[in-house]
Design an enzyme around this catalytic site. Structure first.
Site, PDB file in Angstrom:
ATOM      1  N   LYS A  77      37.434  55.116  34.432  1.00  0.00           N
ATOM      2  CA  LYS A  77      37.442  53.707  34.029  1.00  0.00           C
ATOM      3  C   LYS A  77      38.857  53.249  33.702  1.00  0.00           C
ATOM      4  O   LYS A  77      39.259  52.128  34.038  1.00  0.00           O
ATOM      5  CB  LYS A  77      36.533  53.504  32.813  1.00  0.00           C
ATOM      6  CG  LYS A  77      36.573  52.089  32.245  1.00  0.00           C
ATOM      7  CD  LYS A  77      35.625  51.916  31.071  1.00  0.00           C
ATOM      8  CE  LYS A  77      35.716  50.495  30.520  1.00  0.00           C
ATOM      9  NZ  LYS A  77      34.722  50.238  29.440  1.00  0.00           N
TER      10      LYS A  77
ATOM     11  N   HIS B  56      17.964  62.096  76.050  1.00  0.00           N
ATOM     12  CA  HIS B  56      17.651  60.923  75.240  1.00  0.00           C
ATOM     13  C   HIS B  56      16.470  61.180  74.298  1.00  0.00           C
ATOM     14  O   HIS B  56      15.530  60.394  74.215  1.00  0.00           O
ATOM     15  CB  HIS B  56      17.392  59.701  76.126  1.00  0.00           C
ATOM     16  CG  HIS B  56      18.566  59.330  76.982  1.00  0.00           C
ATOM     17  ND1 HIS B  56      19.808  59.001  76.468  1.00  0.00           N
ATOM     18  CD2 HIS B  56      18.704  59.296  78.319  1.00  0.00           C
ATOM     19  CE1 HIS B  56      20.644  58.743  77.456  1.00  0.00           C
ATOM     20  NE2 HIS B  56      20.012  58.926  78.592  1.00  0.00           N
TER      21      HIS B  56
END
Length: 508
Positions: free
Chosen positions: A140, A270
């Site tokens: 922070k 595929h």
């Protein structure tokens, strides 16, 4: 005020000491005051380097069996104070709070403890409180404080303090703060998922993402988040693409259905199988799979359920394929397959796959249980006067496994443990059936005596009629249509065997 800060003091509190020594020595050479606790303090002392125990700062001992050590205003004030804020500066003086410029933390190994099968009591003790609080506080206050929240960042820190004489820029501190917040959020996600039993909550965190060359198409960015190296050892070839990974995923899930079978070989394109066969040898299985659709096999992904030997490798080598996957290879087989520069060769390890499937949908996610149901002989209910033969039952179950792993709507033909043809991803089941018949005819397969699998029920008898006319003698489907009797009646009139499984296998 300058955004470049020089480290003059550091708090070090880590679980793992690996890689810490060179950092401590470098900080000491730069006359940085070191603060520490418990085992880390002892580690630094044993290096012959001065260290101030946190207890001397707080005038409070470590309590509750070590659960509370750093949780004190004099520690968090030293981390969180804003050096450009006059009020903060005065309070630091009034309360005799030492400035802390660098915080190095390595959290208790919560995930590893859970994975080890430890008791709940041991797991709870590995929930870090002080460490996670230090990380959040320092992150922070990144404008003034450097945070190193993981062993993974030790190399970056050592480079910074060595090459910049202990100084860091605001940008560098912000990068480290970002990584620290990732550590804390990942840690909290793991704890939440350990406790959570409410399936309406979904949280996940993966910290080993990989940038791919591109996504499905070159103009799309692509990433893979997962532990690929746990599942596979890559022996040869170019980097896997986004589409390669999708095909590998489909291949792995498909071959898992045949894990206990005799040598089985599958070829996918595929995400769908264009060839699959089980034989007494891997070479024969490969050749039979290739015969199913040699056109589609070009550029495909190949996978075997057992070792690929030299004879099989010789056959594979004449085909252009993107990826070859097997649990093991003969050394000579690897040499042969490696002759193609870009061919990707993977050794598949026996690793458990996730039980949940996740995909983006609209502005959110869809999550579902994985389809872990594989139709077995005990699931079959014969609904026709003609019962399937033992050979037909084997082929029906074989076809069902392929059907389950093929895009819907799908129809699969099988004969003698061989994928004869399939119709995949069609908008109607009749279209899928006609596609399968056309493919079988194109590649010279005789459908007389073959079986048919469908991923869902037949609402009308047209599919069984078309299949029968093509030579199909047995059918497997889930059943459940209000018009099931129409299909059953046709099969009875034409001596076609049909079994219901009660389980639909849509794959969208």
């Amino acid at each position: 005020m300058s955004t470049t800060k020089t480290i003059q003091s550091a708090l070090i509190s880590v679980f793992s000491k690996e890689g810490l020594e060179p950092i401590v020595r470098q900080l000491h050479e730069q006359n940085v005051t070191l603060y520490s606790t418990g085992g880390t303090e002892e580690f630094i002392t044993n290096l012959g380097i001065p260290v101030v125990p946190v207890e001397e700062v707080t005038s409070y001992p470590s309590i509750l069996g070590g659960r509370v050590k750093t949780l004190h205003p004099k520690i968090f004030g030293g981390i969180l104070n804003r050096q450009e804020n006059a009020g903060d500066v005065q309070e630091m003086i009034d309360f005799e709070i030492p400035q802390i410029d660098l915080v190095i933390v390595d959290l208790y190994p919560f995930e590893k403890t859970v994975a080890s099968g430890a008791s709940e009591a041991d797991i709870i003790e590995k929930i870090d409180i002080g460490g996670i609080s230090l990380i959040r506080a320092a992150a922070k206050n990144f404008k003034d404080t450097v945070i190193v929240a993981s062993v993974k960042e030790y190399a970056m820190l050592l480079d910074l303090i060595s090459t910049q004489n202990g100084a860091t820029t605001l940008e560098q501190r912000k990068v480290l703060a970002t990584r620290a917040f990732h550590v804390s959020s990942h840690y909290d996600t793991a704890i939440f998922n350990y406790f959570n039993t409410d399936e309406t909550y979904f949280k996940t965190s993966i910290d080993n993402g990989q940038i791919l060359r591109y996504g499905e198409n070159p103009h799309q960015k692509g990433f893979f988040f997962g532990d690929f190296d746990t599942m596979f050892t890559k022996l040869h070839g170019k980097e896997l693409s986004y589409n390669n990974l999708l095909d590998v995923d489909a291949a792995v899930n498909l071959i898992l259905e045949f894990k206990e079978n005799q040598p089985t070989f599958a070829i996918l394109k595929h995400n769908n199988a264009c060839g699959l066969a089980t034989r007494s040898t891997m070479k024969d299985a490969y050749l039979a799979a290739l015969a199913g659709d040699p056109t589609s096999a070009f550029g495909g992904v190949l996978i075997a359920n057992g070792k690929i030997d030299l004879a099989t490798a010789h056959e594979i080598n004449s085909l252009f394929c993107e990826v070859v996957i097997a649990p093991s290879y003969d050394d000579e087989a690897i040499a042969i397959l490696s002759e193609k520069k870009n061919r990707i060769i993977l050794v598949q390890h026996d690793v458990a796959l996730p039980n949940r499937q996740v995909r983006t949908c609209l502005n959110g996610l869809l999550v579902q249980d994985k389809n872990n149901v594989t139709d077995s002989k005990s699931d079959l209910k014969t609904v026709t006067n003609t019962a399937p033969t033992e050979q037909e039952i084997d082929d029906l179950l074989f076809a069902s496994k392929i059907c389950k792993n093929t895009k819907s709507n799908t129809i699969v033909f099988a004969k003698n443990s061989t994928l004869v043809a399939s119709g995949t991803g069609q908008t109607s089941r009749v279209d899928a059936l006609k596609q399968a018949i056309e493919k079988a005819t194109t590649f010279g397969f005789d459908l007389h005596g073959a079986v048919m699998a469908s991923d869902a029920f037949f609402p009308f008898p047209d599919c069984v009629e078309i299949a029968h006319n093509a030579g199909i003698t047995a059918v497997i489907q889930p059943g459940g249509s209000i018009k099931d009797e129409l299909s059953i009646n046709f099969c009875n009139e034409n001596k076609v065997a049909m079994v219901f499984t009660g389980t639909r296998h849509f794959k969208h």
